[in-house]
Every structure is written in structure tokens, then in C-alpha cells.
Design a protein around this motif. Structure first.
Motif, mmCIF file in Angstrom:
data_model
loop_
_atom_site.group_PDB
_atom_site.id
_atom_site.type_symbol
_atom_site.label_atom_id
_atom_site.label_comp_id
_atom_site.label_asym_id
_atom_site.label_seq_id
_atom_site.Cartn_x
_atom_site.Cartn_y
_atom_site.Cartn_z
ATOM 1 N N LEU C 123 0.839 -1.201 0.000
ATOM 2 C CA LEU C 123 0.000 0.000 0.000
ATOM 3 C C LEU C 123 0.874 1.251 0.000
ATOM 4 O O LEU C 123 0.680 2.166 -0.812
ATOM 5 C CB LEU C 123 -0.915 -0.005 1.226
ATOM 6 C CG LEU C 123 -1.759 1.258 1.436
ATOM 7 C CD1 LEU C 123 -2.823 1.346 0.355
ATOM 8 C CD2 LEU C 123 -2.394 1.283 2.802
ATOM 9 N N VAL C 124 1.856 1.266 0.892
ATOM 10 C CA VAL C 124 2.734 2.432 0.962
ATOM 11 C C VAL C 124 3.490 2.594 -0.350
ATOM 12 O O VAL C 124 3.595 3.700 -0.895
ATOM 13 C CB VAL C 124 3.717 2.293 2.142
ATOM 14 C CG1 VAL C 124 4.759 3.391 2.085
ATOM 15 C CG2 VAL C 124 2.961 2.347 3.451
ATOM 16 N N LEU C 125 3.973 1.490 -0.888
ATOM 17 C CA LEU C 125 4.728 1.555 -2.136
ATOM 18 C C LEU C 125 3.843 2.089 -3.273
ATOM 19 O O LEU C 125 4.251 2.963 -4.042
ATOM 20 C CB LEU C 125 5.250 0.160 -2.475
ATOM 21 C CG LEU C 125 6.293 0.089 -3.578
ATOM 22 C CD1 LEU C 125 7.509 0.910 -3.189
ATOM 23 C CD2 LEU C 125 6.685 -1.360 -3.826
ATOM 24 N N SER C 126 2.608 1.572 -3.337
ATOM 25 C CA SER C 126 1.726 2.015 -4.427
ATOM 26 C C SER C 126 1.386 3.490 -4.272
ATOM 27 O O SER C 126 1.329 4.230 -5.265
ATOM 28 C CB SER C 126 0.456 1.164 -4.469
ATOM 29 O OG SER C 126 -0.405 1.516 -3.414
ATOM 30 N N LEU C 127 1.192 3.928 -3.024
ATOM 31 C CA LEU C 127 0.896 5.351 -2.829
ATOM 32 C C LEU C 127 2.116 6.211 -3.122
ATOM 33 O O LEU C 127 2.011 7.305 -3.668
ATOM 34 C CB LEU C 127 0.428 5.599 -1.393
ATOM 35 C CG LEU C 127 -1.017 5.210 -1.094
ATOM 36 C CD1 LEU C 127 -1.299 5.333 0.387
ATOM 37 C CD2 LEU C 127 -1.986 6.071 -1.877
ATOM 38 N N LEU C 128 3.282 5.677 -2.792
ATOM 39 C CA LEU C 128 4.513 6.412 -3.037
ATOM 40 C C LEU C 128 4.703 6.631 -4.536
ATOM 41 O O LEU C 128 5.137 7.694 -4.984
ATOM 42 C CB LEU C 128 5.692 5.609 -2.465
ATOM 43 C CG LEU C 128 6.920 6.386 -2.003
ATOM 44 C CD1 LEU C 128 6.525 7.445 -1.009
ATOM 45 C CD2 LEU C 128 7.921 5.434 -1.395
ATOM 46 N N LEU C 129 4.362 5.608 -5.318
ATOM 47 C CA LEU C 129 4.453 5.750 -6.769
ATOM 48 C C LEU C 129 3.296 6.565 -7.316
ATOM 49 O O LEU C 129 3.430 7.286 -8.302
ATOM 50 C CB LEU C 129 4.431 4.368 -7.432
ATOM 51 C CG LEU C 129 5.678 3.507 -7.335
ATOM 52 C CD1 LEU C 129 5.392 2.113 -7.864
ATOM 53 C CD2 LEU C 129 6.806 4.138 -8.112
ATOM 54 N N GLY C 130 2.133 6.442 -6.678
ATOM 55 C CA GLY C 130 0.910 6.988 -7.261
ATOM 56 C C GLY C 130 0.637 8.440 -6.915
ATOM 57 O O GLY C 130 0.160 9.194 -7.771
ATOM 58 N N LEU C 190 2.138 1.287 -12.760
ATOM 59 C CA LEU C 190 2.022 2.534 -12.013
ATOM 60 C C LEU C 190 3.300 3.356 -12.181
ATOM 61 O O LEU C 190 3.268 4.572 -12.376
ATOM 62 C CB LEU C 190 1.791 2.207 -10.536
ATOM 63 C CG LEU C 190 1.119 3.265 -9.673
ATOM 64 C CD1 LEU C 190 -0.227 3.633 -10.231
ATOM 65 C CD2 LEU C 190 0.965 2.744 -8.255
ATOM 66 N N GLY C 191 4.442 2.650 -12.127
ATOM 67 C CA GLY C 191 5.721 3.326 -12.325
ATOM 68 C C GLY C 191 5.799 3.969 -13.702
ATOM 69 O O GLY C 191 6.272 5.103 -13.857
ATOM 70 N N ALA C 192 5.301 3.242 -14.717
ATOM 71 C CA ALA C 192 5.318 3.790 -16.074
ATOM 72 C C ALA C 192 4.475 5.053 -16.152
ATOM 73 O O ALA C 192 4.876 6.071 -16.743
ATOM 74 C CB ALA C 192 4.800 2.745 -17.055
ATOM 75 N N LEU C 193 3.298 4.997 -15.521
ATOM 76 C CA LEU C 193 2.432 6.190 -15.503
ATOM 77 C C LEU C 193 3.146 7.350 -14.820
ATOM 78 O O LEU C 193 3.063 8.503 -15.267
ATOM 79 C CB LEU C 193 1.138 5.895 -14.749
ATOM 80 C CG LEU C 193 0.093 5.041 -15.439
ATOM 81 C CD1 LEU C 193 -1.137 4.928 -14.553
ATOM 82 C CD2 LEU C 193 -0.290 5.676 -16.769
#
Lengths: 201, 247, 214
Positions: C123-130, C190-193
Motif C-alpha cells: 500500500l505504501v509503495l503504491s501510494l509512493l508511486l501513485g 504505475l511506475g510507467a504512468l
């Protein structure tokens, strides 16, 4: 030298001015006159490159401004009729940031001196929120002393200034013209400057 | 070369485009009435009844062409927007502004007929199918564009801000479609896949194509009419409009 | 950018608002749907992500408006420094003020939804990227709606559809992890975005600002 040819500008469906041409040689200044809403501010914004004119060209040192945008922006200093100051910051910080924004080197002593010359002693560290309208205007005008520029574009620079500050501003502009700079300004007041050109909209 | 460039600029001027549009409108209106009538006749009477879906499926003769058109119109808007930003032509902005309501109308029509079709098919008005969801998002993009344009008073700023939004939208549409597709496959259990439609009879495809062409002509006629109104509104102060109004 | 940070520290309420909004929205939801743990765990990724998304919207409206109001924006547009750079600085500030606190707060809220430790990390990782995507795309919307009537509502209408991919991949990553699938695919998309939006958004936003300034 700044040259303007056949400038036309529209706001909405209304034509503000059309076919406007003039040149501004070094050491000269132009006063732009006209009733409220005649397009004085718009004209200044067009000259500064903030607004694209509907028609017409702007040349700086013989080159179209579209092609030498960076040089033109470096050569001009535009002070709009907003104070462009942050209420939360002190005059000193405001000046420092505005120079930083333009990637100009900051000389602390020069900043202090500029503020002092505009009569802002002991106000340097007070948040702008506590300053009066005239004092804010003077903080803005202090940029004239620290940011080197060939052409000054000033929108109503005399607003809210007292007699003393008005005279001081006139001498600052006079010095600038003396050094070969030029200026364009809108103002309703009589200025006590050397005779200049005048454009009525 | 230079000759053709000049010609294009000539048609890009509202003063020449206005009468041209006026001449084209009757043709496209007539064409659209004919084509839509023909398409509906095929759809309602010629095409055979579907074994699984009985008569209800006939709504696809409206649904599918409307979806095509709604996507197509957004691309056309993006095309005019790019031209407008690149060459600073006034007409492009007017065309984009005129296209948006028609595109939104088709997107809405597609959603509505989709819901009408969904009820007898799956027993629900709304299914979170990938295509329906994407269509809904497209509808939101249209609404956003229209809202932005109507919130800006200065027509020049409205055109340029709208053009930028349309371009950003058109870049994002594939990403959104892809992500929704991805999301949909991940949640297989919750949805019904529309992608495996029964192999389409030749006559059905024909009917849909004719309907699409009919909608297309309708869109052109309406957009040209709307563009004429916008031109009149914006160029009120110009000489040629005054002359025209006297005629 | 330094100036914006200084300003932000003198305006504590701003970023605290965003953070509290995030906390409140995500905490209201269990009250709405009931305290059943299995259900809460199922909806947690979506809820936390939507909370993050809405709370970044709060700060966006003010991103350019105060600079627009006092004329600083004109000075920025006239600066020899490319406007896109200055805009990028503002985006970073917005992320530090509105995005980062949300990322840091998220694991705590995730605990309330009974997410396992591994999923909390995702979750933290996805938010960090997002969340930087949200700041970057949101800045464009803020520039387009600068100084307009009803700017706030308009901003949401323009921006939320563009947030959808980030939401899908972000919440999807956590969901995938919860159901035992590798979240790597989601995270790399997500990283690509992120790369795309951070690369293009400052440039497009600076164009939008120039349009708004005319």
C-alpha cells in the motif's frame, strides 16, 4: 531599442487598440495615457510577452521577440499593478525569492541598501502583511535598484506613494534613463520627469 | 505548394467558411435522414431475429454506431485542437466547441441504449463491463470539456484551454481504456463479458455501417449549424457579419 | 520551490487539512458499511486510495491561485528560467505537502482495516508511486481552471477521470497482494504512468498557465 509595429489587441469581442506602432530608443521613456479600461495594462502585458497580440510584431534590438524571447526577458523588468509579494514573507525574503525566481545572483548587502533607499529601514524583517499599501509598493519598486534591466515596464508605479517616495522614484527613473536605459509606464499623475514621448489609447 | 497553403488559410477564415457551411448543411441533413431511415429499416425489418436475444438486440443498431461516433468525434476534436494550437486559427476552436455537445450526445445515447439493452440481457440496467465503463468515462471527459469552455468568458482562452484539455484527453483515452480493461479482467466474477458477441450476420454489419454513416452526416450537419451560430456570435463586430445580416 | 516550502510551513493548516480529510474519509467508511472485518479488508485498498485521491484534490485549488492573485505568476512566466521548471518545483512542493503525509499516514489507517503487514508495505509503495502522479496531473487541472468561476467543482470534473488509471493500478496492486497474486505488474504499470506524467505534465501545465495568464 524596442520597436512595435501594427499592434492589434482584442479582449473578448472588443478591439482595444489596432495598428499601434512606435519605437523606444535608449535613454527615452514613454508614458501611456488613456481612460480606465482603454487597454493600458494589456498593452504593457503584450510588450512584456505575457499576452500574444492578435496582429503585429515586437522587435528588440532588431530581432523579433518571438525569436529572442530569453534575451528580451532578461532585458526587461516588468512590474505589474499587483504587488507580487507574499504576505507571510518579509520584504527581504520577498526580494530574495523574486531574484531567485529569475536566477539572478543575490547580494544581501545590495538588497538591504535598496530597501533602505526606499525608506524601509527597520521594516526588512517584518512580514509584508503588516505593511501599508505604500510600503508594499516600495518593496516592489526596490527591485528596480537590484535587478539590472535595460527596459522597465511599469504599470502605475506611482500608485499609493507619498510625495517623498514619488520624488525618489522619479530620480530613480531619471538615473536609469541617464545610464541609457528606457522605460514605459502608465500613470495618471504628472511625473516630474524629463519630457518623454506619450501615447494615448 | 504555397498556393495550396494559401487556399487552406482561405477556408480557415470564418468569413469564407460561414457561407460554405451554409451551402453544405442541407446536403448533409438530407443525407442523414435518408441513411438513418434506411439503416433503421434494415435494423428493424430486414435483419433476422436473434436466436438468443430475440427482438431486444435490435437496439444495437443505435447503440453501436453511437459508440463509434462518440469516440470518433473526440478524436476529431483533438485533431482540430492540435491544428488550432499549432497554427492559431480561430475556426479550429469554434469547430471543437461545436463538436463537443454532439459527441456528448452520442456518448449519452450509447450509455442509455446500453442500459436498455442490458436490462433484458443481464437483468440489470448497469453492468460494470469494461466497454460501458470506458464509455461512461468518455462521457465525463466530454462534460469536463464543455464545462471548462463554458466557464471561461474570453473566447480565445476558452478555445486554447479547451484544445489543451482535448489533447490531454485523447492521449489519456487509450491509457484509461487499457486500465479499465485490466481492471475488468481482474474482477472477472463481477461482470459479464460483452466481447464474445455471437458472430455477426452480414446484414447486421451492413445495417450498422449505414446507421453510422447516417449519424455521421447528422453530426456534420448539426456541427456546421452550430459553428455558424458561434461564428456569428464571436464576429458580431466584424464588417462581413454586418453585411451578411443585412442581406 | 524553496519559497513555496517556506510558505507552506507558515501555513500549517493547509497540509493538516489534507491529512485530516484523508483520515476522516477513510474512518467514516466503516461507519457507513459496518464493522465486519472481512468486508473491510476487501474494500480497504479502494477506500484508502480514494481517500488519498480526494485529499490531494484539496490542495490543488490553491496550487497556483495565490500566485495568480498577487501577480507572482506573471513574474514566473517572465523569468528566464523555463516556466516548466518552476511548475515542476511547485508540483514537488504540492506532493511534499499533500502527498507525502498521506503516504506516511496510510499504514496506520491500513491497520484499522486489518490489512496484513505485507499488504501494508505494498500500500505504501503504491501510494509512493501513485501520489506524485496525482500531483502532476492535478497541477494541469489547476492551471486550466485558474481563476474561473466554480473552479473547485470544475477541477474535480476535469481531473478525476484522468486519475482513474492511477486508482485502478494503485488499489489493484494492494488487492492483488491481498488475494495472493504478485502485485508486480500493477506496480510497474504505475511506475510507467509516474514517469510519463512527471515527464510531460510540467510542460503541458506551463502551456496551460500561459493560456490562463493571457
Amino acid at each position: 531599442m524596442l520597436a512595435v509595429a501594427q499592434l492589434t489587441c482584442q479582449r473578448g469581442a472588443r478591439t482595444l487598440f489596432s495598428g499601434l506602432s512606435f519605437t523606444l530608443p535608449e535613454g527615452q521613456w514613454i508614458q501611456i495615457q488613456g481612460p480606465n479600461g482603454a487597454g493600458k495594462t494589456t498593452l504593457l502585458r503584450v510588450l512584456a510577452g505575457l499576452v500574444q497580440p492578435r496582429e503585429g510584431t515586437l522587435t528588440w534590438q532588431g530581432q523579433d521577440v518571438q525569436e529572442c524571447r530569453a534575451e528580451w526577458q532578461r532585458a526587461l523588468l516588468y512590474l505589474g499593478h499587483h504587488a507580487a509579494l507574499k504576505e507571510e514573507l518579509t520584504p527581504l525574503e520577498n526580494l530574495r525569492f523574486s531574484l531567485g525566481l529569475e536566477a539572478f545572483p543575490v547580494d544581501e548587502a545590495a538588497l538591504m541598501e535598496a530597501l533602505h533607499r526606499f525608506g524601509l529601514q527597520e521594516r526588512e524583517h517584518l512580514p509584508v502583511r503588516y505593511l501599508s499599501a505604500g510600503q508594499r509598493r516600495r518593496v516592489l519598486l526596490a527591485r528596480l535598484l537590484i535587478r539590472p534591466a535595460q527596459v522597465w515596464i511599469l504599470d502605475e508605479p506611482y500608485t499609493a506613494l507619498d510625495t517623498h517616495a514619488t520624488q525618489f522614484l522619479s530620480t530613480v527613473i531619471e538615473d536609469h534613463l541617464e545610464r541609457g536605459g528606457s522605460a514605459i509606464l502608465t500613470s495618471h499623475q504628472t511625473l516630474g520627469l524629463r519630457p518623454g514621448m506619450s501615447i494615448a489609447l | 505548394m504555397s498556393n495550396s497553403v494559401i487556399n487552406w488559410y482561405k477556408y480557415a477564415s470564418p468569413a469564407t467558411f460561414y457561407p460554405l457551411a451554409g451551402r453544405l448543411i442541407p446536403w448533409f441533413s438530407g443525407l442523414s435522414v435518408l441513411l438513418i431511415a434506411w439503416g433503421l429499416w434494415i435494423g428493424l425489418f430486414v435483419a433476422p431475429t436473434d436466436a438468443q436475444q430475440s427482438e431486444g438486440y435490435r437496439i444495437i443498431f443505435v447503440h453501436v454506431p453511437a459508440s463509434w461516433l462518440s469516440m470518433f468525434i473526440y478524436c476529431v476534436m483533438a485533431f482540430w485542437s492540435a491544428l488550432g494550437l499549432a497554427f492559431n486559427t480561430r475556426l479550429s476552436g469554434m469547430l471543437t466547441a461545436a463538436l463537443a455537445p454532439t459527441g456528448a450526445l452520442f456518448a449519452f445515447l450509447s450509455l442509455w441504449t446500453g442500459a436498455l439493452w442490458g436490462k433484458p440481457m443481464w437483468g440489470a440496467w448497469w453492468v460494470w463491463d469494461a466497454r460501458l465503463t470506458s464509455q461512461l468515462i468518455l462521457f465525463f471527459l466530454y462534460l469536463g470539456f464543455i464545462a471548462l469552455q463554458s466557464a471561461i468568458d474570453d473566447p480565445r482562452r476558452a478555445d486554447r484551454a479547451g484544445a489543451l484539455l482535448a489533447l490531454v484527453g485523447v492521449v489519456n483515452i487509450p491509457i484509461i481504456y487499457f486500465s479499465v480493461q485490466w481492471w475488468n479482467t481482474l474482477h472477472q466474477g463481477a461482470s459479464v463479458s460483452l466481447t464474445k458477441a455471437p458472430s455477426m450476420a452480414h446484414i447486421m454489419l451492413e445495417g450498422m455501417l449505414i446507421m453510422a454513416l447516417g449519424f455521421w452526416s447528422y453530426a456534420i450537419a448539426v456541427v456546421l449549424t452550430r459553428v455558424r451560430c458561434i461564428i456569428l456570435e464571436r464576429e458580431l463586430t466584424n464588417e462581413w457579419v454586418k453585411r451578411n445580416a443585412v442581406d | 520551490m524553496r519559497r513555496d516550502l517556506v510558505l507552506a510551513t507558515r501555513h500549517k493548516s493547509e497540509w493538516l487539512t489534507a491529512l485530516f480529510f484523508f483520515v476522516m474519509v477513510t474512518n467514516l467508511l466503516p461507519l457507513g458499511v459496518g464493522p465486519e472485518v472481512s468486508l473491510l479488508r476487501k474494500i480497504a485498498p479502494g477506500v484508502l486510495w480514494i481517500g488519498a485521491l480526494l485529499s490531494t484534490l484539496l490542495g490543488l485549488q490553491r496550487l497556483f491561485s495565490s500566485d495568480h492573485g498577487d501577480g507572482t505568476l506573471e513574474q514566473m512566466a517572465l523569468s528566464p528560467v523555463p516556466l516548466a521548471w518552476l511548475v515542476a518545483g511547485k508540483m514537488v512542493t504540492h506532493w511534499l505537502v499533500c502527498g507525502l503525509p498521506v503516504v506516511l499516514m496510510a499504514p496506520l489507517l491500513g491497520l484499522q482495516f486489518d490489512l496484513p503487514a505485507r499488504s501494508l508495505g505494498i500500500l505504501v509503495l503504491s501510494l509512493l508511486l501513485g501520489t506524485p502522479i496525482l500531483s502532476a496531473v492535478g497541477a494541469l487541472g489547476a492551471a486550466l481552471t485558474l481563476g474561473l468561476r466554480g473552479g473547485g467543482a470544475l477541477l474535480s470534473l476535469l481531473i478525476l477521470p484522468l486519475y482513474i488509471p492511477a486508482l485502478i493500478f494503485g488499489a489493484g496492486a494492494v488487492e492483488a497482494d491481498l488475494s495472493g497474486i504478485s502485485p508486480q505488474g500493477h506496480l510497474s504499470l504505475l511506475g510507467a504512468l509516474l514517469v510519463l506524467s512527471v515527464f510531460f505534465s510540467p510542460w503541458v501545465t506551463s502551456l496551460a498557465l500561459r493560456i490562463a495568464l493571457e
